[in-house]
Design a protein around this motif. Structure first.
Motif, mmCIF file in Angstrom:
data_model
loop_
_atom_site.group_PDB
_atom_site.id
_atom_site.type_symbol
_atom_site.label_atom_id
_atom_site.label_comp_id
_atom_site.label_asym_id
_atom_site.label_seq_id
_atom_site.Cartn_x
_atom_site.Cartn_y
_atom_site.Cartn_z
ATOM 1 N N PHE A 1 0.808 -1.222 0.000
ATOM 2 C CA PHE A 1 0.000 0.000 0.000
ATOM 3 C C PHE A 1 0.844 1.277 0.000
ATOM 4 C CE2 PHE A 1 -3.389 -2.886 1.365
ATOM 5 C CZ PHE A 1 -4.418 -2.439 0.553
ATOM 6 N N ASN A 2 2.126 1.124 0.222
ATOM 7 C CA ASN A 2 3.004 2.291 0.192
ATOM 8 C C ASN A 2 4.054 2.177 -0.907
ATOM 9 O OD1 ASN A 2 2.411 4.124 2.690
ATOM 10 N ND2 ASN A 2 2.246 2.037 3.448
ATOM 11 N N VAL B 1 0.800 10.084 1.899
ATOM 12 C CA VAL B 1 -0.380 9.712 2.688
ATOM 13 C C VAL B 1 -0.012 8.702 3.755
ATOM 14 C CG1 VAL B 1 -2.706 8.796 2.608
ATOM 15 C CG2 VAL B 1 -1.879 10.206 0.741
ATOM 16 N N GLU C 1 -1.496 6.066 4.753
ATOM 17 C CA GLU C 1 -2.554 5.258 5.338
ATOM 18 C C GLU C 1 -3.777 5.245 4.436
ATOM 19 O OE1 GLU C 1 -5.224 4.802 9.411
ATOM 20 O OE2 GLU C 1 -3.831 6.462 9.201
ATOM 21 N N THR C 2 -4.039 4.111 3.830
ATOM 22 C CA THR C 2 -5.250 3.915 3.056
ATOM 23 C C THR C 2 -6.269 3.244 3.964
ATOM 24 O OG1 THR C 2 -4.003 3.640 1.008
ATOM 25 C CG2 THR C 2 -6.254 2.803 1.035
ATOM 26 N N LEU D 1 -11.661 -2.499 0.559
ATOM 27 C CA LEU D 1 -11.122 -1.190 0.186
ATOM 28 C C LEU D 1 -12.247 -0.201 -0.102
ATOM 29 C CD1 LEU D 1 -8.422 -2.588 -2.238
ATOM 30 C CD2 LEU D 1 -7.933 -1.382 -0.108
ATOM 31 N N TRP E 1 -11.594 2.306 -5.388
ATOM 32 C CA TRP E 1 -10.179 2.557 -5.071
ATOM 33 C C TRP E 1 -9.253 1.821 -6.036
ATOM 34 C CZ3 TRP E 1 -5.623 0.207 -3.650
ATOM 35 C CH2 TRP E 1 -4.657 1.015 -3.034
ATOM 36 N N HIS F 1 -5.875 2.845 -8.631
ATOM 37 C CA HIS F 1 -4.569 2.339 -8.183
ATOM 38 C C HIS F 1 -4.293 0.987 -8.846
ATOM 39 C CE1 HIS F 1 -5.909 5.109 -5.005
ATOM 40 N NE2 HIS F 1 -4.635 5.341 -4.782
ATOM 41 N N THR G 1 -1.124 -1.030 -7.681
ATOM 42 C CA THR G 1 -1.294 -1.647 -6.365
ATOM 43 C C THR G 1 -2.209 -2.860 -6.454
ATOM 44 O OG1 THR G 1 -0.998 0.494 -5.280
ATOM 45 C CG2 THR G 1 -2.017 -1.247 -3.980
#
Length: 215
Positions: free
Chosen positions: A155-156, A162, A164-165, A180, A184, A188, A191
């Motif tokens: 996720f990073n 950010v 933090e999703t 999610l 989203w 992305h 990801t």
């Protein structure tokens, strides 16, 4: 109360134990010093730790993890990229070597090998052989911690600001469901591709990842 012992006990061990009780942990200083020595990206480590906190709070009970395990995850997050100081290619293996073979004050040999294994398993295939070399009583917890570290890194991946999703992670036997925000994944795609790849990697530990979006 003090009793006479036939064996010898180093003063350093007593100092270390007292420090842990008072939350003045030598291991924290060791990790921070090592991250600084190898010029680790502090901002990225902080983003990964933020996501780890979120994932850990949702799964700790199901995985039978305790606060001490969260400490290990934070240390792994701070050291996971130190191998970049050697080479970008296979940097997780270089990070593993540095953690496994450096002098780490405050860490027992078992703790050091556990941390090194976590760092090794941050990406690519699960290092099942390396996990198998650890004491059996900690193999399962290391595997679960590794899973959380890997997801936090996915996720990073973009090294954004950010960190933090908002995700929901639930555990049901050998299945992990990742919920999610709506739409989203469409914004992305890289990801999403990494998450699908993680599902393939999870087969090595007999688990699978289901990815869902809110309605």
């Amino acid at each position: 109360q003090m009793t006479v012992s036939d064996g010898a006990l180093r003063e350093g061990l007593l100092y270390d134990l007292i420090g842990r009780i008072r939350r003045d942990d030598e291991r924290e200083r060791t990790v921070k010093a090592m991250a600084k020595r190898y010029d680790a990206d502090h901002a990225q480590s902080a983003r990964v730790m933020t996501m780890l906190n979120q994932l850990f709070s949702q799964t700790a009970a199901d995985f039978s993890l305790e606060e001490t395990h969260l400490d290990q995850l934070h240390w792994a997050a701070q050291l996971h990229e130190i191998g970049l100081s050697i080479s970008h290619s296979q940097y997780h293996k270089h990070s593993h070597y540095l953690v496994a073979n450096s002098h780490l004050p405050g860490f027992s040999r078992e703790e050091q090998q556990s941390l090194a294994t976590l760092v090794l398993g941050q990406r690519k295939r699960f290092p099942t052989k390396q996990i198998g070399k650890l004491p059996k009583r900690i193999q399962q917890s290391v595997t679960y911690m590794m899973l959380l570290l890997r997801l936090a890194m996915v996720f990073n991946r973009g090294r954004s600001e950010v960190g933090e999703t908002p995700v929901s992670l639930t555990v049901d036997a050998q299945k992990i469901t990742l919920l999610l925000p709506k739409d989203w994944l469409g914004t992305h795609p890289l990801t999403e591709s990494d998450l699908l790849q993680e599902n393939d990697y999870l087969h090595a530990i007999d688990m699978r990842l289901a990815i869902r979006e809110q309605a």
